[in-house]
Design an enzyme around this catalytic site. Sequence first.
Site, mmCIF file in Angstrom:
data_model
loop_
_atom_site.group_PDB
_atom_site.id
_atom_site.type_symbol
_atom_site.label_atom_id
_atom_site.label_comp_id
_atom_site.label_asym_id
_atom_site.label_seq_id
_atom_site.Cartn_x
_atom_site.Cartn_y
_atom_site.Cartn_z
ATOM 1 N N ASP A 161 0.833 -1.208 0.000
ATOM 2 C CA ASP A 161 0.000 0.000 0.000
ATOM 3 C C ASP A 161 0.869 1.260 0.000
ATOM 4 O O ASP A 161 0.624 2.197 -0.761
ATOM 5 C CB ASP A 161 -0.866 0.036 1.264
ATOM 6 N N LEU A 162 1.851 1.272 0.876
ATOM 7 C CA LEU A 162 2.682 2.471 1.022
ATOM 8 C C LEU A 162 3.487 2.749 -0.247
ATOM 9 O O LEU A 162 3.568 3.883 -0.721
ATOM 10 C CB LEU A 162 3.625 2.318 2.217
#
Lengths: 402, 402
Positions: B164-165
Amino acid sequence: MYDLLKGLRVVEGAAFVAAPTCALYLAQFGAEVIRFDNIGGGPDFRRWPLADNGASLYWEGLNKGKKSIAIDLARPEGREIAQRLAAAPGEDGGLFVTNFPVDGFLSYETLAKLRADLICVRVMGWGDGSQGMDYTINAALGLPQMTGPADDPRPVNHVLAAWDLLTGAYCAFSLVSALLARHRTGQGREIRAPLSDIAAATMANLGFTAETKLQGHQRPRMGNDIFGAFGRDFRTADGKTLMLLAITPKQWSKALDVLGLKGDVAALEAELGVSFATDEGLRFTHRARLYPLFEQAFARKTLAELAPAFDAGGVTWGTYQPLEAALDDPRLFKGNPLFEDVAQPSGLTYPVPGAPATIPQDQRLPVTPAPRLGQHTDEVLAEVLKLSSSEIARLHDAGVVA
Amino acid sequence: MYDLLKGLRVVEGAAFVAAPTCALYLAQFGAEVIRFDNIGGGPDFRRWPLADNGASLYWEGLNKGKKSIAIDLARPEGREIAQRLAAAPGEDGGLFVTNFPVDGFLSYETLAKLRADLICVRVMGWGDGSQGMDYTINAALGLPQMTGPADDPRPVNHVLAAWDLLTGAYCAFSLVSALLARHRTGQGREIRAPLSDIAAATMANLGFTAETKLQGHQRPRMGNDIFGAFGRDFRTADGKTLMLLAITPKQWSKALDVLGLKGDVAALEAELGVSFATDEGLRFTHRARLYPLFEQAFARKTLAELAPAFDAGGVTWGTYQPLEAALDDPRLFKGNPLFEDVAQPSGLTYPVPGAPATIPQDQRLPVTPAPRLGQHTDEVLAEVLKLSSSEIARLHDAGVVA
């Protein structure tokens, strides 16, 4: 490969993961990237994993589509070439990506004397300039003690260098942002991106730090449980391990539907006086009561029975599979248009990815291999620094370049 | 906060981590970011960790410095407002960040009818559009079986949502790159960034896939050992756990110096007929022989003895500390100029970070809190969509906005 960044000339003087991935992303969007390394290779040139002939699969993975010039960076004349490259002229040049120290021969002050509007993106370890790598910074954040089974106190560092990777992508964003600003104002700048600051800010962005401040201690280990929602690995009747996830109300109700758990869960809700439907936190709070219901439901069916039902029912789930199986998985590698078979400097030909994003309106350009070390030395000296062929020959003879 | 991206207007219609961090990074570099959410909040509005009053520390961490408008996205009139916002006019507007489905009411085709040069960055789960989240995609890559002690077969998902990051930062890079291209050519585009493709490309960039293809199987679990080099956790005489790392020749020789291991290691090298100095892979291959030497050296000294010696000797090392200790660590949080005490919508005031990079030439602008949900509804409708106050009042009365 796409051509969004056509016309940019980026110089990379770096090693390991963060700065090289930054420049890789730039190259995959069409920037010309010139990487300089010490003659014989920098500290990451032999990094594992290796091919059988000793070539680094890691190095060639991170340097696809770049040009390579090899310079003796221990000598003043070599250092001057590196400085002149970093600060080379050109409207969308003067873009330098590095992890060299703040105050060394590639300091911003030094380079800005050669080109006042230089943009330099500098990956650092600790923000104070001291030695830090992904592993040591991660250890200082508590994550290795939050990771893994609750019954095992050993620290678990992540296998994926997440801080390096995040820093690399953030640096690519920073560089193009600084270029946009330079287009507007004419000003260059140095952007310092310490892994430690990226990591500290991220721990705050995700709420870890505020949570720790409130609780007085960090989140405990909880094995494979997803924090604050419902999710974990479960075993099927035929011994396969699946990941099931239910954060949103839809994810939850679909999972209950397919697993036939509506009645059991309603009974538990009545007993506890709660409703799990719209509050994923309650599912987490009461997970010790919910897990046995799910364990039994999974244990009643095989993967072959569950998979199509999950997919048809829109459940958020996945199988655990080893990477060798993933290589045959069409959702990841097999036939994925990101990848092309490319002959790399190791001598091996294997699937190599271009830009990881897809632009439906644009045509993907071919994926290009990593360079051999020094493959573009002469070309770069001639085209970027405008050196004559006799000057280039002299540098070779003197061992300043290779 | 810096102002590199001053003048950009970005609209965010998204939830969870990837797309919201993308827009967060843009806001922290000076873009105006308008996030729309469903009335009452999207699927991430109550995500853990929570404050005592139920406010989400996660939500407010990811939405700092954004404007918030709340819209009933289930109704046609609400959807039209969202579409008009995404495609709003303005030279550096028409920048939309979302994780809504490819073919829904926020499809590129629909929005491009309202603004032909729209730039849309779309976070996806799987590349084929099917449901996938960080946890389920990570499970499909083999990493949970590569992570953790070799003597425990349980899967270990990462606590930090690395995919996600990384996707969020990559999307910020993609959006600015597309804007640079639009400045040059006038053309907009959709950039699709599936977590699965970012993850697959990354596993290839780092050499994991080529290694697996060569070996026939993925890298085995190896606890806390650093793959292909020398590094692990060690215990001091007073029971503290340290991380020690030696990838480069310098890191290796400094560690041997300070630990007094030059003689022992030379004897081992003579016995094995190898030299560890410049080949970190050999240190990994023979780590079972090296570890006892290091374990004994660490066990002879306390942390208080080792720490200053390591720092003076330039060794790459770190302590394991929990996050509550990190909050007092001046290298990470305490006094770090990234952070300011900010009163957040939860009612709590705590240290909140601005942009994680530092630009020595520029002044940091104040860190701004997350909005209350719908805090800027009227302002956005008036300024961006040019609605009259009576029209805005009608939308409120009809429950289309809040």
